[in-house]
Write a protein that holds these residues in place. Structure first.
Motif, PDB file in Angstrom:
ATOM      1  N   TRP A  31      30.015 -38.252 -11.829  1.00 26.01           N
ATOM      2  CA  TRP A  31      29.617 -37.340 -10.763  1.00 26.01           C
ATOM      3  C   TRP A  31      29.410 -35.914 -11.265  1.00 26.01           C
ATOM      4  CZ3 TRP A  31      33.850 -38.874  -6.642  1.00 26.01           C
ATOM      5  CH2 TRP A  31      33.571 -40.171  -6.188  1.00 26.01           C
ATOM      6  N   TYR A  32      29.719 -35.650 -12.539  1.00 31.32           N
ATOM      7  CA  TYR A  32      29.766 -34.293 -13.048  1.00 31.32           C
ATOM      8  C   TYR A  32      28.638 -33.978 -14.030  1.00 31.32           C
ATOM      9  CZ  TYR A  32      34.402 -33.707 -11.052  1.00 31.32           C
ATOM     10  OH  TYR A  32      35.448 -33.607 -10.176  1.00 31.32           O
ATOM     11  N   ALA A  33      28.032 -32.796 -13.839  1.00 28.59           N
ATOM     12  CA  ALA A  33      27.189 -32.210 -14.873  1.00 28.59           C
ATOM     13  C   ALA A  33      28.120 -31.620 -15.930  1.00 28.59           C
ATOM     14  CB  ALA A  33      26.323 -31.106 -14.270  1.00 28.59           C
ATOM     15  N   MET A  34      27.694 -31.709 -17.187  1.00 26.08           N
ATOM     16  CA  MET A  34      28.536 -31.248 -18.290  1.00 26.08           C
ATOM     17  C   MET A  34      27.775 -30.269 -19.170  1.00 26.08           C
ATOM     18  SD  MET A  34      31.315 -32.916 -17.736  1.00 26.08           S
ATOM     19  CE  MET A  34      32.195 -32.524 -19.248  1.00 26.08           C
ATOM     20  N   GLY A  35      28.518 -29.337 -19.765  1.00 27.11           N
ATOM     21  CA  GLY A  35      27.888 -28.376 -20.657  1.00 27.11           C
ATOM     22  C   GLY A  35      28.805 -28.009 -21.797  1.00 27.11           C
ATOM     23  N   TRP A  36      28.200 -27.568 -22.885  1.00 30.63           N
ATOM     24  CA  TRP A  36      28.937 -27.010 -24.021  1.00 30.63           C
ATOM     25  C   TRP A  36      28.588 -25.528 -24.133  1.00 30.63           C
ATOM     26  CZ3 TRP A  36      32.719 -29.260 -26.777  1.00 30.63           C
ATOM     27  CH2 TRP A  36      32.818 -30.659 -26.762  1.00 30.63           C
ATOM     28  N   PHE A  37      29.621 -24.718 -24.336  1.00 31.23           N
ATOM     29  CA  PHE A  37      29.481 -23.289 -24.543  1.00 31.23           C
ATOM     30  C   PHE A  37      30.276 -22.920 -25.784  1.00 31.23           C
ATOM     31  CE2 PHE A  37      27.505 -21.765 -20.570  1.00 31.23           C
ATOM     32  CZ  PHE A  37      27.503 -22.951 -19.866  1.00 31.23           C
ATOM     33  N   ARG A  38      30.030 -21.732 -26.308  1.00 31.34           N
ATOM     34  CA  ARG A  38      30.811 -21.276 -27.465  1.00 31.34           C
ATOM     35  C   ARG A  38      31.071 -19.785 -27.348  1.00 31.34           C
ATOM     36  NH1 ARG A  38      26.211 -22.116 -32.190  1.00 31.34           N
ATOM     37  NH2 ARG A  38      24.870 -20.349 -31.608  1.00 31.34           N
ATOM     38  N   GLN A  39      32.163 -19.373 -27.992  1.00 27.47           N
ATOM     39  CA  GLN A  39      32.521 -17.958 -27.977  1.00 27.47           C
ATOM     40  C   GLN A  39      33.002 -17.559 -29.353  1.00 27.47           C
ATOM     41  OE1 GLN A  39      35.329 -16.839 -24.922  1.00 27.47           O
ATOM     42  NE2 GLN A  39      34.661 -14.709 -25.018  1.00 27.47           N
ATOM     43  N   ALA A  40      32.276 -16.635 -29.961  1.00 22.33           N
ATOM     44  CA  ALA A  40      32.656 -16.085 -31.252  1.00 22.33           C
ATOM     45  C   ALA A  40      33.518 -14.853 -31.018  1.00 22.33           C
ATOM     46  CB  ALA A  40      31.408 -15.732 -32.053  1.00 22.33           C
ATOM     47  N   PRO A  41      34.332 -14.464 -32.005  1.00 24.96           N
ATOM     48  CA  PRO A  41      35.193 -13.299 -31.829  1.00 24.96           C
ATOM     49  C   PRO A  41      34.400 -12.051 -31.451  1.00 24.96           C
ATOM     50  CG  PRO A  41      35.809 -14.505 -33.790  1.00 24.96           C
ATOM     51  CD  PRO A  41      34.540 -15.126 -33.283  1.00 24.96           C
ATOM     52  N   GLY A  42      34.853 -11.369 -30.412  1.00 29.47           N
ATOM     53  CA  GLY A  42      34.209 -10.139 -29.985  1.00 29.47           C
ATOM     54  C   GLY A  42      32.915 -10.316 -29.233  1.00 29.47           C
ATOM     55  N   LYS A  43      32.561 -11.563 -28.921  1.00 25.97           N
ATOM     56  CA  LYS A  43      31.303 -11.830 -28.227  1.00 25.97           C
ATOM     57  C   LYS A  43      31.562 -12.550 -26.914  1.00 25.97           C
ATOM     58  CE  LYS A  43      28.210 -11.983 -32.208  1.00 25.97           C
ATOM     59  NZ  LYS A  43      27.134 -12.748 -32.884  1.00 25.97           N
ATOM     60  N   ALA A  92      32.561 -20.496 -34.021  1.00 19.29           N
ATOM     61  CA  ALA A  92      33.006 -20.082 -32.693  1.00 19.29           C
ATOM     62  C   ALA A  92      34.031 -21.088 -32.186  1.00 19.29           C
ATOM     63  CB  ALA A  92      31.836 -20.016 -31.719  1.00 19.29           C
ATOM     64  N   VAL A  93      34.659 -20.747 -31.080  1.00 23.87           N
ATOM     65  CA  VAL A  93      35.416 -21.729 -30.313  1.00 23.87           C
ATOM     66  C   VAL A  93      34.431 -22.384 -29.340  1.00 23.87           C
ATOM     67  CG1 VAL A  93      37.303 -22.149 -28.712  1.00 23.87           C
ATOM     68  CG2 VAL A  93      37.550 -20.417 -30.519  1.00 23.87           C
ATOM     69  N   TYR A  94      34.407 -23.691 -29.350  1.00 24.83           N
ATOM     70  CA  TYR A  94      33.488 -24.449 -28.505  1.00 24.83           C
ATOM     71  C   TYR A  94      34.242 -25.021 -27.308  1.00 24.83           C
ATOM     72  CZ  TYR A  94      29.697 -24.092 -31.853  1.00 24.83           C
ATOM     73  OH  TYR A  94      28.693 -23.609 -32.665  1.00 24.83           O
ATOM     74  N   TYR A  95      33.666 -24.812 -26.130  1.00 27.76           N
ATOM     75  CA  TYR A  95      34.274 -25.259 -24.880  1.00 27.76           C
ATOM     76  C   TYR A  95      33.330 -26.210 -24.146  1.00 27.76           C
ATOM     77  CZ  TYR A  95      37.209 -21.072 -25.432  1.00 27.76           C
ATOM     78  OH  TYR A  95      38.066 -20.106 -25.894  1.00 27.76           O
ATOM     79  N   GLN A 116      40.237 -26.546 -23.206  1.00 27.67           N
ATOM     80  CA  GLN A 116      40.962 -25.482 -23.901  1.00 27.67           C
ATOM     81  C   GLN A 116      40.204 -24.954 -25.117  1.00 27.67           C
ATOM     82  OE1 GLN A 116      41.399 -28.651 -24.469  1.00 27.67           O
ATOM     83  NE2 GLN A 116      41.441 -28.758 -26.703  1.00 27.67           N
ATOM     84  N   GLY A 117      39.156 -25.679 -25.532  1.00 27.41           N
ATOM     85  CA  GLY A 117      38.341 -25.239 -26.654  1.00 27.41           C
ATOM     86  C   GLY A 117      38.767 -25.851 -27.974  1.00 27.41           C
ATOM     87  N   THR A 118      37.808 -25.921 -28.897  1.00 34.16           N
ATOM     88  CA  THR A 118      38.078 -26.406 -30.246  1.00 34.16           C
ATOM     89  C   THR A 118      37.344 -25.498 -31.230  1.00 34.16           C
ATOM     90  OG1 THR A 118      38.034 -28.372 -31.689  1.00 34.16           O
ATOM     91  CG2 THR A 118      36.160 -28.092 -30.225  1.00 34.16           C
ATOM     92  N   GLN A 119      38.031 -25.118 -32.297  1.00 35.07           N
ATOM     93  CA  GLN A 119      37.479 -24.155 -33.251  1.00 35.07           C
ATOM     94  C   GLN A 119      36.527 -24.844 -34.223  1.00 35.07           C
ATOM     95  OE1 GLN A 119      38.124 -20.639 -33.684  1.00 35.07           O
ATOM     96  NE2 GLN A 119      36.395 -20.851 -35.102  1.00 35.07           N
ATOM     97  N   VAL A 120      35.364 -24.254 -34.400  1.00 36.09           N
ATOM     98  CA  VAL A 120      34.401 -24.684 -35.407  1.00 36.09           C
ATOM     99  C   VAL A 120      34.174 -23.517 -36.352  1.00 36.09           C
ATOM    100  CG1 VAL A 120      32.009 -25.361 -35.853  1.00 36.09           C
ATOM    101  CG2 VAL A 120      33.270 -26.381 -33.933  1.00 36.09           C
TER     102      VAL A 120
END
Length: 124
Positions: A31-43, A92-95, A116-120
């Motif tokens: 039932w859910y749409a899914m997405g991947w996002f990422r966050q690099a330090p300071g961004k 980045a950390v990928y969520y 919670q995210g996973t570091q790449v």
């Protein structure tokens, strides 16, 4: 409500590959749409890829198009992000995010649930 757990991150050399997984529980995954996002330090957190409920529709950020592939297995309650030809700027950390909808979303504020995210980390 859905709970999300990302796995598969790690350290890889530039040009290498990783496959991230996001396992969902607590609700009907299809039932859910899914997405991947990422966050690099300071961004800011940025969109990477999204997939609709069936897997029949996907979208990618220009920066990863042709290198990353999003997919899902509704029988296993899991969404994947296959990352090939990795670059140091992919570090980045990928969520993964989820939203109760049959549509597809690219904005982080459109998602209701997050893992919670996973570091790449990609070394040059």
């Amino acid at each position: 409500q859905v709970q999300l757990v990302e796995t598969g991150g790690g350290l890889v050399q530039a040009g290498g590959s990783l496959r991230l997984s996001c396992a969902a529980s607590g609700s009907t995954f299809s039932w859910y749409a899914m997405g991947w996002f990422r966050q690099a330090p300071g961004k800011e957190r940025e969109f990477v890829a999204a997939i609709n409920w069936s897997g029949g529709s996907t979208k990618y950020a220009d920066s990863v198009k042709g290198r990353f592939t999003i997919s899902r297995d509704n029988a296993k309650n899991t969404v994947y992000l296959q990352m090939d030809s990795l670059k140091p700027e992919d570090t980045a950390v990928y969520y993964c995010g989820a939203r109760y909808s049959r549509a597809l979303f690219v904005g982080q504020y459109e998602y209701n649930y997050w893992g919670q995210g996973t570091q790449v980390t990609v070394s040059s």
